[in-house]
Design a protein around this motif. Sequence first.
Motif, PDB file in Angstrom:
ATOM      1  N   UNK A 244       0.643  -1.138  -0.063  1.00  0.00           N
ATOM      2  CA  UNK A 244       0.002   0.042  -0.079  1.00  0.00           C
ATOM      3  C   UNK A 244       0.869   1.362  -0.024  1.00  0.00           C
ATOM      4  N   UNK A 245       2.353   1.207   0.442  1.00  0.00           N
ATOM      5  CA  UNK A 245       2.968   2.310   0.548  1.00  0.00           C
ATOM      6  C   UNK A 245       4.419   2.190  -0.294  1.00  0.00           C
ATOM      7  N   UNK A 246       4.172   1.841  -1.579  1.00  0.00           N
ATOM      8  CA  UNK A 246       5.515   1.508  -2.270  1.00  0.00           C
ATOM      9  C   UNK A 246       6.540   2.371  -2.297  1.00  0.00           C
ATOM     10  N   UNK A 247       6.000   3.831  -1.745  1.00  0.00           N
ATOM     11  CA  UNK A 247       7.267   4.978  -2.013  1.00  0.00           C
ATOM     12  C   UNK A 247       7.806   5.029  -0.227  1.00  0.00           C
ATOM     13  N   UNK A 248       7.490   4.092   0.639  1.00  0.00           N
ATOM     14  CA  UNK A 248       8.109   4.496   1.906  1.00  0.00           C
ATOM     15  C   UNK A 248       9.326   3.399   1.723  1.00  0.00           C
ATOM     16  N   UNK A 249      10.550   4.067   2.550  1.00  0.00           N
ATOM     17  CA  UNK A 249      11.698   3.245   2.548  1.00  0.00           C
ATOM     18  C   UNK A 249      12.404   3.548   3.953  1.00  0.00           C
ATOM     19  N   UNK A 250      11.626   3.835   4.761  1.00  0.00           N
ATOM     20  CA  UNK A 250      12.453   3.796   6.338  1.00  0.00           C
ATOM     21  C   UNK A 250      12.120   2.746   7.141  1.00  0.00           C
ATOM     22  N   UNK A 251      12.881   2.011   7.437  1.00  0.00           N
ATOM     23  CA  UNK A 251      12.976   0.507   7.984  1.00  0.00           C
ATOM     24  C   UNK A 251      12.154   0.780   9.296  1.00  0.00           C
ATOM     25  N   UNK A 252      12.374   1.634  10.099  1.00  0.00           N
ATOM     26  CA  UNK A 252      11.666   1.786  11.115  1.00  0.00           C
ATOM     27  C   UNK A 252      10.327   1.917  11.328  1.00  0.00           C
ATOM     28  N   UNK A 253       9.926   2.752  10.295  1.00  0.00           N
ATOM     29  CA  UNK A 253       8.549   3.055  10.140  1.00  0.00           C
ATOM     30  C   UNK A 253       7.804   1.745   9.533  1.00  0.00           C
TER      31      UNK A 253
END
Length: 274
Positions: A244-253
């Motif tokens: 749902x969030x392919x643009x996310x890259x922050x591991x913690x998030x």
Amino acid sequence: MTAVPLSEVLAPAAREGYALAGFVVLGWEDAVAFVEAAEETGRPVILQAGPGCRAHTPVPVLGRMFRHLADQASVPVVCHIDHGYTIDDCRAGIDHGFTSVMFDGSRLPISENIELTARLAGEAHAAGVSVEGEVGFVGYAQGETSAFTDPDEVARFDRESGADAIAVSVGNVHLQTEATGGIDFDALRAIEAVTTRPLVLHGGSGIPSETRRRLARESRVCKFNIGTELRQVFARSLRGFLNENPEKFDRIEMLKQTIPPMRAQAVEILNGLS
């Protein structure tokens, strides 16, 4: 609350007819979710570091992480080494803050299994640490097949090993991705007839929830090891978030998204063991 040995939480469970969950931890998010679930239900929890976890994260780090969570928790937390295949595996846990260790001598001849477990029990008990042993072999789904626990062997182990709890094989299987009806109650009753100590079932993910509840209430099984069921929840929630969030890259998030669903599943499991 501080970390407690396994024997401290198993004794009331065996006496009062309920069971505890040994949750398999692979990382920080798992451990946080499981402790939060225990606090929500008001029940003790057993955080377990198995061979895979220990190969990925050093035992000293795991020991401090588990003890940190135990110190912050409002419920008893057992810090447990799962499947220590050598005495040194278990000694490492004792040296680094674990309050319970499992020596897995299930592949050894029963005399050697008893001898090594008894040696470890002497050292562990002197340090205030509990010991779980295993008699019979719990196999793996799509892998090694099980060998049921022999009543004569487990009776001797119960008398001579000094273990605080005994893991047995009665149809339970590791890494089972779907619940099955494989528990042999006659085999379990034969074991209960010749033993006195709390019993443990590994491969709890493959045991239907209604069967776990029945075993908790009607048998001396008072610890279920559960890992696969929760790893599936972790994977589903992480995949869903990434899809749902392919643009996310922050591991913690990304990893934080797995905590609420794992906590919810752990709550359901804990509530189902009474």
